[in-house]
Enzyme design. Structure first.
Site, PDB file in Angstrom:
ATOM      1  N   LYS A 178       0.840  -1.202   0.000  1.00 58.54           N
ATOM      2  CA  LYS A 178       0.000   0.000   0.000  1.00 58.54           C
ATOM      3  C   LYS A 178       0.872   1.247   0.000  1.00 58.54           C
ATOM      4  O   LYS A 178       1.532   1.536   0.996  1.00 58.54           O
ATOM      5  CB  LYS A 178      -0.912   0.029   1.229  1.00 58.54           C
ATOM      6  CG  LYS A 178      -1.989   1.115   1.080  1.00 58.54           C
ATOM      7  CD  LYS A 178      -2.623   1.499   2.388  1.00 58.54           C
ATOM      8  CE  LYS A 178      -1.848   2.535   3.145  1.00 58.54           C
ATOM      9  NZ  LYS A 178      -1.666   3.817   2.460  1.00 58.54           N
ATOM     10  N   GLU A 253      10.422   1.017   9.882  1.00 55.90           N
ATOM     11  CA  GLU A 253      11.394   2.085   9.582  1.00 55.90           C
ATOM     12  C   GLU A 253      10.686   3.384   9.889  1.00 55.90           C
ATOM     13  O   GLU A 253       9.784   3.790   9.158  1.00 55.90           O
ATOM     14  CB  GLU A 253      11.792   2.048   8.107  1.00 55.90           C
ATOM     15  CG  GLU A 253      12.433   0.760   7.651  1.00 55.90           C
ATOM     16  CD  GLU A 253      13.816   0.536   8.213  1.00 55.90           C
ATOM     17  OE1 GLU A 253      14.430   1.505   8.712  1.00 55.90           O
ATOM     18  OE2 GLU A 253      14.280  -0.602   8.190  1.00 55.90           O
ATOM     19  N   CYS A 287      13.541  11.004   6.511  1.00 53.77           N
ATOM     20  CA  CYS A 287      13.599  10.446   7.872  1.00 53.77           C
ATOM     21  C   CYS A 287      14.986  10.649   8.478  1.00 53.77           C
ATOM     22  O   CYS A 287      15.130  10.854   9.675  1.00 53.77           O
ATOM     23  CB  CYS A 287      13.255   8.971   7.840  1.00 53.77           C
ATOM     24  SG  CYS A 287      14.207   8.056   6.628  1.00 53.77           S
ATOM     25  N   GLU A 388      10.296  15.533  15.347  1.00 53.94           N
ATOM     26  CA  GLU A 388      10.588  15.446  13.910  1.00 53.94           C
ATOM     27  C   GLU A 388       9.678  16.426  13.174  1.00 53.94           C
ATOM     28  O   GLU A 388       8.459  16.289  13.210  1.00 53.94           O
ATOM     29  CB  GLU A 388      10.337  14.017  13.407  1.00 53.94           C
ATOM     30  CG  GLU A 388      10.709  13.842  11.956  1.00 53.94           C
ATOM     31  CD  GLU A 388      10.368  12.470  11.411  1.00 53.94           C
ATOM     32  OE1 GLU A 388       9.264  11.964  11.679  1.00 53.94           O
ATOM     33  OE2 GLU A 388      11.201  11.895  10.700  1.00 53.94           O
TER      34      GLU A 388
HETATM   35  P1  NAD Z   1       2.610   8.110   7.998  1.00 55.37           P
HETATM   36  O1  NAD Z   1       2.970   7.296   9.174  1.00 55.37           O
HETATM   37  O2  NAD Z   1       1.556   9.135   8.141  1.00 55.37           O
HETATM   38  O3  NAD Z   1       2.123   7.181   6.801  1.00 55.37           O
HETATM   39  C1  NAD Z   1       2.926   6.152   6.276  1.00 55.37           C
HETATM   40  C2  NAD Z   1       2.041   5.126   5.633  1.00 55.37           C
HETATM   41  O4  NAD Z   1       1.234   4.526   6.634  1.00 55.37           O
HETATM   42  C3  NAD Z   1       1.074   5.671   4.588  1.00 55.37           C
HETATM   43  O5  NAD Z   1       0.955   4.740   3.547  1.00 55.37           O
HETATM   44  C4  NAD Z   1      -0.234   5.769   5.362  1.00 55.37           C
HETATM   45  O6  NAD Z   1      -1.372   5.656   4.550  1.00 55.37           O
HETATM   46  C5  NAD Z   1      -0.131   4.575   6.274  1.00 55.37           C
HETATM   47  N1  NAD Z   1      -0.902   4.648   7.503  1.00 55.37           N
HETATM   48  C6  NAD Z   1      -1.363   5.747   8.151  1.00 55.37           C
HETATM   49  N2  NAD Z   1      -2.028   5.385   9.273  1.00 55.37           N
HETATM   50  C7  NAD Z   1      -1.976   4.039   9.333  1.00 55.37           C
HETATM   51  C8  NAD Z   1      -2.459   3.082  10.259  1.00 55.37           C
HETATM   52  N3  NAD Z   1      -3.122   3.422  11.351  1.00 55.37           N
HETATM   53  N4  NAD Z   1      -2.194   1.775  10.026  1.00 55.37           N
HETATM   54  C9  NAD Z   1      -1.491   1.395   8.945  1.00 55.37           C
HETATM   55  N5  NAD Z   1      -1.036   2.254   8.013  1.00 55.37           N
HETATM   56  C10 NAD Z   1      -1.261   3.564   8.218  1.00 55.37           C
HETATM   57  O7  NAD Z   1       3.964   8.705   7.478  1.00 55.37           O
HETATM   58  P2  NAD Z   1       4.160   9.707   6.275  1.00 55.37           P
HETATM   59  O8  NAD Z   1       3.666  11.038   6.744  1.00 55.37           O
HETATM   60  O9  NAD Z   1       3.623   9.130   5.008  1.00 55.37           O
HETATM   61  O10 NAD Z   1       5.751   9.689   6.150  1.00 55.37           O
HETATM   62  C11 NAD Z   1       6.543  10.450   6.951  1.00 55.37           C
HETATM   63  C12 NAD Z   1       7.148   9.625   8.058  1.00 55.37           C
HETATM   64  O11 NAD Z   1       7.817   8.502   7.520  1.00 55.37           O
HETATM   65  C13 NAD Z   1       8.202  10.395   8.815  1.00 55.37           C
HETATM   66  O12 NAD Z   1       8.055  10.215  10.197  1.00 55.37           O
HETATM   67  C14 NAD Z   1       9.509   9.776   8.344  1.00 55.37           C
HETATM   68  O13 NAD Z   1      10.558   9.900   9.253  1.00 55.37           O
HETATM   69  C15 NAD Z   1       9.112   8.371   8.102  1.00 55.37           C
HETATM   70  N6  NAD Z   1      10.039   7.716   7.176  1.00 55.37           N
HETATM   71  C16 NAD Z   1      10.961   6.830   7.671  1.00 55.37           C
HETATM   72  C17 NAD Z   1      11.875   6.218   6.820  1.00 55.37           C
HETATM   73  C18 NAD Z   1      12.904   5.257   7.368  1.00 55.37           C
HETATM   74  O14 NAD Z   1      13.499   4.550   6.580  1.00 55.37           O
HETATM   75  N7  NAD Z   1      13.138   5.180   8.670  1.00 55.37           N
HETATM   76  C19 NAD Z   1      11.860   6.517   5.467  1.00 55.37           C
HETATM   77  C20 NAD Z   1      10.924   7.419   4.989  1.00 55.37           C
HETATM   78  C21 NAD Z   1      10.010   8.008   5.862  1.00 55.37           C
END
Ligand code: NAD
Length: 492
Positions: A178, A253, A287, A388
């Site tokens: 997804k 991650e 991230c 963050e």
């Molecule tokens: P997010 O957590 O809002 O969403 C990530 C994904 O999770 C999306 O596909 C979203 O639809 C889904 N999601 C949202 N709520 C959910 C739930 N309750 N259950 C399951 N899935 C759900 O994150 P974002 O805003 O898309 O991305 C930014 C975040 O991602 C930042 O905190 C960043 O640090 C992190 N990130 C980490 C890495 C890493 O490798 N550590 C890499 C990229 C981004």
């Protein structure tokens, strides 16, 4: 900038389909607000359908019987397919997540490399033979885990999708992926590439939809054996909790608040460059962004001045425009969240030395732009030093000693990445040894290699992606023991 509004379908069981409900979502260009595509908006019924296809493809399909060599060949074909469509994929990435084209091109090339890396690894998944008592021949085989749910964020849509699919497929799993609801376009294009490459039906399913009602259903699904999630730390907590129902394997991650530490003996120009790139690449929506800049007080003022001199080089604009170095933030809602942090920084008494506002250029008014922002004299207790922000906001924190730098660097719930700038290699290695995080750079910031394990300590996640470690996360380990004795054990 051609704006053909494509209506996408998603991939379930080898077919391109609409959401069962018929619902759709408009994907908007964060640079100008225009609709660029329409995608299916899934709900539980679609996740259920995709999981059941992935389940059947794993339990009864040809994938597990496909030799590692053939799985590898299919992954090489996917890499070729990505390269053949690289220009279009890069443009789609810009149009949905906003990053400058040059950065998107880099991501797409790296995504192809990732598929190639794991294509080669498919045939290098080895077992081991152990030295056990002589009456047994004992060995270990590695097997795929089964159906893998994979959830991806919006900041590196294509790259994160590749980091998930490539190792899972190389190891022989089937997948339901997804993408983020904000940036699903390159994953849907990749779905076409995957079908063209000849991956059997049901092995890869790509379902578009939101977190609540879709991502959470996948995380909790009883027929899913493993969930791999990249996203925010709070969402990661929810994913982990949802996974407890059937105790599926979980890898996470998550976020970071990463220290980039500059000592007075650093190569000054290189460190200034690295500090800016660490903080502002991909609009700071990274991230591993070096969002806390720890600078030795002996060079602190001079360092901030040198950064400010270079800020005008960071040209803000639509990512497809020539020469643009920083694009818009992914959404209006996210822009407002980042602006909230700017307000918090000001009210807590940090010194705003540049940016902090939307650009005055009327041509950018419809996009989610924020000027590159630097706060000086930040203290470790301030909100902008602890949370963050995930935007182009750099917090500069001066320090006096190596010990203090280490203490401030580790004073965070996160533990993803860190940078150290020093020409004294003993010092650099001494500091790296003390840093409680999974990714470190010395005299550079951000390079990421498919060969190297990616992931965090503490609340930045659990498990590792990429490299040999990345494939282990998609493998079960089975021990096989063969009795070499002829006689019964005669215990009873
Ligand atoms: P997010 O957590 O809002 O969403 C990530 C994904 O999770 C999306 O596909 C979203 O639809 C889904 N999601 C949202 N709520 C959910 C739930 N309750 N259950 C399951 N899935 C759900 O994150 P974002 O805003 O898309 O991305 C930014 C975040 O991602 C930042 O905190 C960043 O640090 C992190 N990130 C980490 C890495 C890493 O490798 N550590 C890499 C990229 C981004």
């Amino acid at each position: 900038m051609g704006h053909e509004i494509k209506k996408y379908k998603m991939l379930i069981g080898g077919e391109f389909v609409n959401a069962a409900s018929g619902k759709t979502r408009e994907i908007c260009d964060p640079g100008n607000g225009k609709v660029v595509a329409i995608v299916p908006e899934s709900s539980k019924a679609d996740i259920d359908a995709a999981v059941s296809q992935a389940r059947a493809a794993f339990d009864h399909g040809p994938w597990r019987q496909t030799s590692a060599l053939d799985r590898g060949k299919l992954l090489f074909k996917i890499a070729d397919g990505i390269r053949a469509r690289a220009a279009k994929l890069a443009e789609l990435e810009v149009l949905s997540c906003g990053k400058p084209l040059a950065e998107a091109e880099y991501d797409i090339a790296d995504a192809a490399n990732c598929f190639e890396f794991y294509a080669g690894m498919a045939t290098k998944i080895h077992g081991e033979t152990m030295q056990v008592p002589a009456n047994s021949l004992s060995f270990v085989v590695r097997e795929p885990i089964g159906v893998c749910g994979q959830i991806v964020p919006w900041n590196f849509p294509m790259l994160m999708t590749s980091w998930k699919l490539a190792p899972a497929l190389a190891a022989g799993n089937t997948c339901v992926l997804k993408p983020s609801e904000l940036t699903p376009l390159t994953a849907l294009d990749l779905a076409e590439i995957i079908v063209e490459a000849g991956i059997p039906a049901g092995v890869v399913n790509i379902v578009t939809g939101p977190g609540p009602g879709c991502g959470d259903v996948l995380s909790a699904h009883p027929q899913v054996d493993k969930i791999a999630f990249t996203g925010g730390t709070n969402t990661g907590r929810q994913v982990m909790a949802a996974a407890t129902g059937n105790l599926k394997k979980v890898s996470l991650e998550l976020g970071g608040k990463n220290p980039n530490i500059v000592f007075a003996d650093a190569d000054f120009e290189a460190a200034v460059d690295g500090a800016l790139f660490g903080a502002f690449a991909n609009q700071g929506e990274v991230c591993s962004a070096g969002s806390r800049l720890l600078v030795d007080r002996k060079i602190h003022k001079k360092f901030v001045e040198a950064m400010l001199k270079k800020i005008p080089n960071i040209k803000l604009g639509h990512g497809l425009e020539e020469g643009v170095k920083m694009g818009p933030l992914v959404s209006r809602q996210h822009l407002e969240k980042v602006e909230g942090y700017v307000a918090a920084g000001i009210s807590e008494g940090a010194k705003l030395v540049c940016g902090g506002k939307r650009p005055s250029d009327a041509a950018l008014a419809k996009g989610n732009f924020l000027e590159p922002t630097i706060f000086d004299d930040v203290t470790p207790a301030m909100k902008i030093a602890r949370e963050e922000i995930f935007g182009p906001v750099l917090s500069v924190i001066p320090f006096d000693t190596e010990e203090e730098a280490i203490q401030i660097a580790n004073d965070t719930e996160y533990g993803l990445a860190a940078g150290v700038w020093s020409t004294n290699i003993n010092r650099a290695l001494r500091v790296v040894r003390e840093l409680r995080c999974g990714i470190t750079w010395i005299n550079t910031y951000h390079p990421t290699f498919n060969e190297m394990p990616w992931g965090g300590y503490k609340q930045s996640g659990s498990g590792r992606e990429l490299g040999l470690y990345g494939i282990e996360a998609y493998l079960e380990v089975k021990q096989v023991n063969i009795n070499l004795d002829e006689a019964p054990i005669a215990w009873y």
